[in-house]
Design an enzyme around this catalytic site. Structure first.
Site, PDB file in Angstrom:
ATOM      1  N   GLU A 120       0.831  -1.215   0.000  1.00  0.00           N
ATOM      2  CA  GLU A 120       0.000   0.000   0.000  1.00  0.00           C
ATOM      3  C   GLU A 120       0.865   1.264   0.000  1.00  0.00           C
ATOM      4  OE1 GLU A 120      -2.419  -1.559   3.296  1.00  0.00           O
ATOM      5  OE2 GLU A 120      -4.160  -1.049   2.058  1.00  0.00           O
ATOM      6  N   GLU A 140      -3.967  -9.575   3.364  1.00  0.00           N
ATOM      7  CA  GLU A 140      -4.714  -9.295   4.591  1.00  0.00           C
ATOM      8  C   GLU A 140      -5.832 -10.298   4.859  1.00  0.00           C
ATOM      9  OE1 GLU A 140      -3.616  -7.051   2.462  1.00  0.00           O
ATOM     10  OE2 GLU A 140      -2.939  -5.254   3.492  1.00  0.00           O
TER      11      GLU A 140
END
Ligand code: 3HC
Length: 712
Positions: A120, A140
Site C-alpha cells: 500500500e 490481509e
C-alpha cells in the site's frame, strides 16, 4: 554507483533519509527503511517514513525521492504484533495520504516481498519498480482483514476491479513480471540492487519530465466496470466461504472503489477495515499465523543445535503414502530412492506419482519439463543396497509393528552411520521401532498426513533416545520441504490422531445412540471443518482404521474396542470414496456424499445387536461431545508433555485436520468458548456417559477454576 554506505545517513531511526554525495544521482533523495526481519510497517517505521518524507520534500537538492528497504525484503506489511492494541499515530492511511500528495515524484524500489501495508505504501508512490524476483500482494484476507491503507481503492485503479478482487480475495502474491503485465509495477529490473533500480527509475522520471498522476487520481482501469461482477463474487463467496467475515467486506470495499469518488471510497474502506479488525476471526487468524512460526522453535532445543546434511532420501513403501512422501522431497529438489518389495507395487507407485504430477501440469501449475525433472529425482528400486548412501530414510510401510521392526533391522544393517531413520507410523510406538536398531538416537517419527504431497503438517515424533541433532535436522528439513513441522512425544496416535480418535469415538457413540452420520457431519461443517467426521473417514479410507483396530484386537490390547458398524462396512468392501461407497455412497467421479439406506440398515442392526433403543440427539449435544472431548484430550496431552505448548496442538489441528483457521486453533477456541462451560460439560458427560475419554483433565479443571486460559 553510490551505495547506501556512501550516503549521508541519519542514524538511530528505522527509516533514514539521505542523498548521494555528487554523481549522476545526486538529485535523488533516498528513504531507506531498515527494520529487520521483514521491515514491517510498525509505529517506528510509520513515523520514520513521515519524517524522512518531510526531509526529502524540504531538501532543495532532491528533485525526486526513492523508497527502498534494507535486508531481505521490501516492507512485508503492517506490523501484525500491533494489532488488537491501541494504534499510535501516525496511522498507515495518514502516511499513505502524505505520500500520495507529495509535491515531488516518489519511486518505490521493491525487492523480496511487498505485502499488505508495504504494497500500500508502494501504491501511493508515483512509480513502482521491482526486481525480477520480487513478489507483490495484499494478503490481509489471510489474517481476517482487508487492506486498510488504500489497497482496495488503488489496486483496482491499476489492474482493474476483477483482477484486484481476485488478488485481494485470494491474498496470493503475483511475481514481478506478472505485476508488470498487469500494470501494478512500471518496470522490472534484474541483476541489480533495489537501490540502483530505484535510482535509475527516478533518473528516467526526471529526464522525461513527465510525472505520472498519483494512482488515486486514475480512473481509466475502473471506468465501465460491470456491476454484475460484485453480485457474482458475493454469490460465489456465500457458497464457498460462508463462515468468513472479511472476504465479504473486501467485495464491498472494491465495489466502493468503482462506485464512489476516491476520498469516499477510502473512508468506506477504513470503516470496513475497522469492522474486520474487531472481528474475532482476525484474532483467530493472527493467532494461527504466529502459532505456525512459534512451533518451529522447539523448547529446550537451542537454535544453534548442529544439524546433519540431507542430500539424498530413501522412502520405503511405494503405496499412496510412500509415493506422496517421495514427491514432497522431489518437489524440493531432493533426490529420493523409492523402495518396494515387489516390482508390481513399485510400477504402480511410480505410475501414480506420474499421474499426480501430470494432473498438476494439466492445471497449469507445472510445466512438462518440471514433471520430468521431478520424476527424474525419484529412483525406484527393489534393493535396499541403494539406500546405503541415503542421509535419511522414511519408512512408509504397512501399519504393523512386526513389519516395521523387520524393516528397521534391515535399515540398520544397510544405512551408513549417521543416517537418520524415520518411521511414518501414525499409531505405533516409535521407541519400540527404534529398539529394533542399534542406533535409537538416529530414529524418530515423521508422521505425514494424507495426501502427503499436499497436507502441510508433519508431526516430528521425538523418541526417548532421539538425539537433539536428529530432531533439529528434521525440523529444518520440514521447513525446507514446505511443511509445518511440530515436535511431539511418543504416545498412541501422537497428538493429532490421539485427539481425532476421541472425536471419532464420540461420533460413533452419538450415531449408536440415535444420531445419523449426516447429522454429526453437518454440525461439524457448520462449526467450520471442511469435512465432517464421517466424510473424512470415507476420504481417508475405512479400511485404514479397520486394519489398525484389527491389529490392536489381535495383539490383545485391552483398550481395543469390539467390532463396530464401520468394521461391518469395511468387511463388505465399503472402504469409502475409493470404492464409491463407505459411510456414504458416491456417484462415479463425484466426491459428494449421498446418504445410503444400506448404511442406515447396518447402523440399525448394530444398535439392535447392542440392545440400544435410538433417541433423538440434539445438535448442541453433538457439538459439545465432539468438540469438548477434543479439548479434554488436548489438555491431557499438555499435562503429559506429549505436546510442549498449546500452540503445538493448535497448529497440528489447523494444518493436519482442517480445524477452521479463523477460530485460531483448538485450545485458542476453547478459551473463547469458555473453559468453565467446557469443564462443567466434561464432568457432566463423565458422570452420565463415563469412559476414559470423559475423565476430566486435571489441567482443564484447574484452568477453569482459576479463570486462567489454557491456550494463549
Ligand atoms: N508483522 C510483524 N512480524 C512479522 C510480519 C509482520 N507483518 N511478517 C513477518 N513477521 C515476523 C514473523 O513473525 C517472524 O518472526 P520470528 O522470526 O520472531 O518468528 C519473522 O518476521 C520472519 O517471518 P517468516 O518466518 O514468516 O519469514 P519468511 O521469510 O518465511 O516469510 C514473509 C516472510 C513472506 C514476509 C512472511 O512472514 C509473511 O507472509 N508475513 C505476513 C505478511 C502479511 O500478512 N502482511 C500483511 C499484514 S496486514 C496489513 O498490512 C494491514 C494493512 O493493510 C493496513
Amino acid at each position: 554507483m553510490p551505495s547506501p554506505a556512501q550516503t549521508e545517513a541519519v542514524p538511530s531511526n528505522p527509516v533514514q533519509y539521505a542523498r548521494p554525495n555528487g554523481g549522476v544521482w545526486s538529485q535523488v533523495g533516498v528513504i531507506t527503511v531498515d527494520y529487520p526481519p521483514v521491515n514491517a510497517v510498525g509505529h517506528g517505521v510509520r513515523s520514520g517514513l513521515l519524517a524522512a518524507l518531510d526531509d526529502g520534500l524540504a531538501d532543495d537538492g532532491a528533485d525526486a525521492l526513492v523508497i527502498v528497504c534494507a535486508g531481505r525484503t521490501f516492507m512485508a506489511g503492517a506490523d501484525i504484533r500491533e494489532f488488537g492494541k491501541p494504534s499510535a499515530p501516525p496511522t498507515l492511511p495518514e502516511v499513505v495520504a502524505r505520500l500520495d500528495a507529495a509535491s515531488k515524484p516518489v519511486v518505490a524500489a521493491i525487492h523480496g516481498t511487498a505485502l499488505g501495508g508495504g504494497l500500500e505504501v508502494a501504491l501511493a508512490c508515483h512509480v513502482r519498480v521491482a526486481l525480477k524476483s520480487a513478489k507483490l500482494g495484499l494478503p490481509e484476507v489471510k489474517l481476517g482483514l482487508l487492506p486498510g491503507a488504500g489497497g482496495t481503492q488503488r489496486l483496482p485503479r491499476l489492474v482493474g476491479a476483477a483482477k484486484a478482487l481476485d488478488m485481494i480475495l485470494s491474498g496470493d502474491p503475483v511475481g514481478a513480471e506478472e505485476a508488470l503485465a498487469l500494470g501494478l509495477v512500471d518496470a522490472v529490473e534484474d541483476g541489480t540492487s533495489p537501490l540502483e533500480a530505484g535510482l535509475r527509475a527516478a533518473e528516467r522520471l526526471l529526464a522525461e519530465g513527465n510525472v505520472p498522476q498519483p494512482v488515486s487520481a486514475r480512473t481509466d482501469r475502473i471506468a465501465g466496470t460491470d456491476p454484475g461482477l460484485f453480485a457474482a463474487k458475493r454469490a460465489e463467496l456465500a457458497k464457498r466461504q460462508p463462515h468468513l467475515f472479511s472476504p465479504h467486506r473486501i467485495v464491498d470495499a472494491v465495489e466502493a472503489a468503482v462506485t464512489l469518488p476516491f476520498a469516499e471510497g477510502t473512508a468506506r474502506e477504513r470503516e470496513l477495515f475497522l469492522a474486520c479488525m474487531e472481528s474475532p476471526q482476525r484474532a483467530g487468524l493472527i493467532h494461527a499465523f504466529f502459532a505456525e512460526r512459534e512451533v518451529a522453535k522447539v523448547p529446550g532445543l537451542p537454535a544453534d543445535t548442529p544439524t546433519r546434511d540431507i542430500r539424498k532420501i530413501g522412502v520405503i513403501g511405494a503405496g499412496t503414502m510412500g509415493g506422496g512422501i517421495a514427491m514432497c522431497f522431489a518437489n524440493a529438489g531432493i533426490p529420493a530412492v523409492l523402495v518396494d518389495t515387489a516390482q508390481e507395487g513399485l510400477d504402480r507407485g511410480i505410475a501414480a506419482i506420474r499421474r499426480n504430477y501430470e494432473a498438476t501440469a494439466r492445471k497449469g501449475r507445472l510445466t512438462a519439463a518440471q514433471v520430468e525433472e521431478r520424476m527424474a529425482l525419484i529412483h525406484p528400486t527393489l534393493s535396499y543396497a541403494d539406500l546405503a548412501d541415503a542421509d535419511l530414510v522414511v519408512e512408509a510401510a504397512f501399519e504393523s509393528m512386526e513389519v516395521k521392526q523387520t524393516i528397521f533391522r534391515k535399515l540398520d544393517e544397510t544405512c551408513k552411520p549417521g543416517a537418520i531413520l524415520a518411521t511414518n507410523t501414525s499409531t505405533l510406538d516409535v521407541d519400540a521401532i527404534a529398539a529394533a536398531t542399534g542406533r535409537p538416537q538416529d530414529v524418530l517419527g515423521m508422521h505425514f498426513f494424507s495426501p502427503a504431497n499436499v497436507m502441510r503438517l508433519l508431526e516430528v515424533v521425538r523418541g526417548a533416545k532421539t538425539s537433539d541433532s536428529v530432531l533439529a535436522t528434521v525440523m529444518g528439513l520440514a521447513r525446507r520441504i514446505g511443511k509445518v513441522g511440530v515436535a511431539v512425544g511418543v504416545c498412541y496416535g501422537f497428538v493429532g490422531n490421539r485427539i481425532l480418535h476421541q472425536r471419532g469415538r464420540e461420533s460413533m457413540a452419538l450415531v449408536e445412540e440415535g444420531a445419523s452420520p449426516e447429522q454429526v457431519d453437518r454440525v461439524l461443517t457448520e462449526f467450520g471443518f471442511p469435512l465432517g467426521h464421517f466424510s473424512m473417514t470415507d476420504l481417508a479410507g475405512i479400511d485404514v482404521g479397520w486394519r489398525i483396530r484389527e491389529e490392536r484386537r489381535k495383539s490383545g490390547d485391552p483398550e481395543a474396542q469390539a467390532p463396530n458398524w464401520l468394521d461391518t462396512l469395511a468387511e463388505r468392501g465399503r472402504y469409502g470414496q475409493k470404492t464409491s461407497a463407505g459411510v456414504y455412497r458416491y456417484e462415479p467421479g463425484s466426491r459428494t456424499p449421498i446418504p445410503d439406506p444400506e448404511v442406515a440398515a447396518v447402523i440399525e442392526e448394530d444398535r439392535r445387536r447392542r440392545g440400544i433403543t435410538p433417541r433423538t440427539v440434539s445438535d448442541e449435544e453433538v457439538r459439545e461431545r465432539c468438540l469438548y472431548v477434543m479439548v479434554n484430550e488436548a489438555a491431557k496431552i499438555l499435562e503429559e508433555g506429549i505436546a510442549a505448548r498449546p500452540v503445538d496442538i493448535d497448529t497440528i489441528w489447523l494444518h493436519g485436520y482442517g480445524f477452521p483457521s479463523w477460530r485460531g486453533g483448538l485450545l485458542f477456541w476453547a478459551d473463547r468458548e469458555g473453559l468453565g462451560r467446557i469443564a462443567e460439560a466434561v464432568q457432566r458427560y463423565h458422570r452420565d456417559i463415563g469412559g476414559p475419554q470423559w475423565r476430566p483433565s486435571a489441567l482443564l479443571l484447574q484452568c477453569a477454576a482459576e479463570g486462567r486460559p489454557i491456550g494463549c
